[in-house]
Scaffold this motif. Sequence first.
Motif, mmCIF file in Angstrom:
data_model
loop_
_atom_site.group_PDB
_atom_site.id
_atom_site.type_symbol
_atom_site.label_atom_id
_atom_site.label_comp_id
_atom_site.label_asym_id
_atom_site.label_seq_id
_atom_site.Cartn_x
_atom_site.Cartn_y
_atom_site.Cartn_z
ATOM 1 N N SER A 35 -33.044 59.102 19.726
ATOM 2 C CA SER A 35 -32.418 58.421 20.860
ATOM 3 C C SER A 35 -33.214 58.634 22.136
ATOM 4 N N ARG A 36 -33.672 59.862 22.334
ATOM 5 C CA ARG A 36 -34.445 60.175 23.533
ATOM 6 C C ARG A 36 -35.754 59.388 23.549
ATOM 7 N N ALA A 37 -36.427 59.299 22.397
ATOM 8 C CA ALA A 37 -37.678 58.549 22.311
ATOM 9 C C ALA A 37 -37.441 57.062 22.576
ATOM 10 N N ALA A 38 -36.349 56.513 22.046
ATOM 11 C CA ALA A 38 -36.026 55.103 22.285
ATOM 12 C C ALA A 38 -35.735 54.859 23.762
ATOM 13 N N TYR A 39 -35.021 55.766 24.402
ATOM 14 C CA TYR A 39 -34.694 55.643 25.827
ATOM 15 C C TYR A 39 -35.982 55.655 26.665
ATOM 16 N N VAL A 40 -36.868 56.616 26.376
ATOM 17 C CA VAL A 40 -38.125 56.715 27.126
ATOM 18 C C VAL A 40 -38.959 55.451 26.923
ATOM 19 N N HIS A 41 -39.015 54.951 25.692
ATOM 20 C CA HIS A 41 -39.790 53.745 25.412
ATOM 21 C C HIS A 41 -39.227 52.539 26.160
ATOM 22 N N LEU A 42 -37.926 52.361 26.130
ATOM 23 C CA LEU A 42 -37.317 51.215 26.822
ATOM 24 C C LEU A 42 -37.457 51.330 28.331
ATOM 25 N N MET A 43 -37.355 52.530 28.869
ATOM 26 C CA MET A 43 -37.495 52.704 30.317
ATOM 27 C C MET A 43 -38.936 52.433 30.774
ATOM 28 N N SER A 44 -39.895 52.602 29.877
ATOM 29 C CA SER A 44 -41.290 52.343 30.241
ATOM 30 C C SER A 44 -41.621 50.852 30.248
ATOM 31 N N MET A 45 -40.743 50.019 29.710
ATOM 32 C CA MET A 45 -40.982 48.569 29.685
ATOM 33 C C MET A 45 -40.703 47.970 31.053
ATOM 34 N N ASN A 46 -41.378 46.855 31.360
ATOM 35 C CA ASN A 46 -41.077 46.169 32.621
ATOM 36 C C ASN A 46 -39.890 45.223 32.422
ATOM 37 N N SER A 47 -39.423 44.629 33.503
ATOM 38 C CA SER A 47 -38.221 43.785 33.456
ATOM 39 C C SER A 47 -38.407 42.569 32.552
ATOM 40 N N ARG A 48 -39.611 41.991 32.544
ATOM 41 C CA ARG A 48 -39.846 40.821 31.708
ATOM 42 C C ARG A 48 -39.761 41.180 30.226
ATOM 43 N N GLU A 49 -40.353 42.316 29.836
ATOM 44 C CA GLU A 49 -40.296 42.741 28.437
ATOM 45 C C GLU A 49 -38.856 43.058 28.022
ATOM 46 N N LEU A 50 -38.097 43.664 28.921
ATOM 47 C CA LEU A 50 -36.683 43.943 28.629
ATOM 48 C C LEU A 50 -35.904 42.638 28.466
ATOM 49 N N ALA A 51 -36.186 41.657 29.318
ATOM 50 C CA ALA A 51 -35.497 40.371 29.220
ATOM 51 C C ALA A 51 -35.832 39.682 27.901
ATOM 52 N N ASP A 52 -37.047 39.876 27.408
ATOM 53 C CA ASP A 52 -37.434 39.274 26.129
ATOM 54 C C ASP A 52 -36.590 39.799 24.971
ATOM 55 N N ILE A 53 -36.183 41.047 25.031
ATOM 56 C CA ILE A 53 -35.351 41.595 23.956
ATOM 57 C C ILE A 53 -33.860 41.564 24.321
ATOM 58 N N GLY A 54 -33.535 40.948 25.448
ATOM 59 C CA GLY A 54 -32.141 40.735 25.812
ATOM 60 C C GLY A 54 -31.475 41.909 26.486
#
Length: 174
Positions: A120-139
């Motif tokens: 969970s911690r690794a997933a959180y760190v990975h998602l937080m490192s993404m920019n807003s556009r990449e986050l929007a791509d995965i919803g």
Amino acid sequence: MISYGKQEIEALALIEPVNTNKIRIDADTYIRRAHELRSQYFTEKLSNLYQTTVGKFLRNREIQLAKSALYSMSERELKDIGITRNEIDRAVEGRKEMEASQKKGFWTTLATRFMEAQTSRAAYVHLMSMNSRELADIGLTRSEIEAAVKGHRNYRANDNLERPSNTNDHRKAG
């Protein structure tokens, strides 16, 4: 023969009260009664032990006979009764599925929880490192990352589950 002391005789006298009109207490009677009670107790305990041991032996013998009868059957006969050859032991012994019946120990549970927390911690760190556009791509939005990692993301605030009320369906273009 085991002899009883004054304390044991007094304890036995409390079980069977003595008539106080007698001046003399017949200790031999109480000693005889204590021997009888002790014999009954040990007889009962040994009988229970014997019954338990013999019962387990007979149960194991029945299980082995049933297993050998099933192992001697053909695959087709086993299929007719609804089991396969590798299910014979479980069926005869009445065990449920191995994975469901085995309880996890303390250390296994602790290790499992630790690994889940690390993932969970690794997933959180990975998602937080993404920019807003990449986050929007995965919803996702940045504010939804924690809920998504914890698995609490059923509906988001911007999910439009209802039809908007201002569609102006009643107007027609002319």
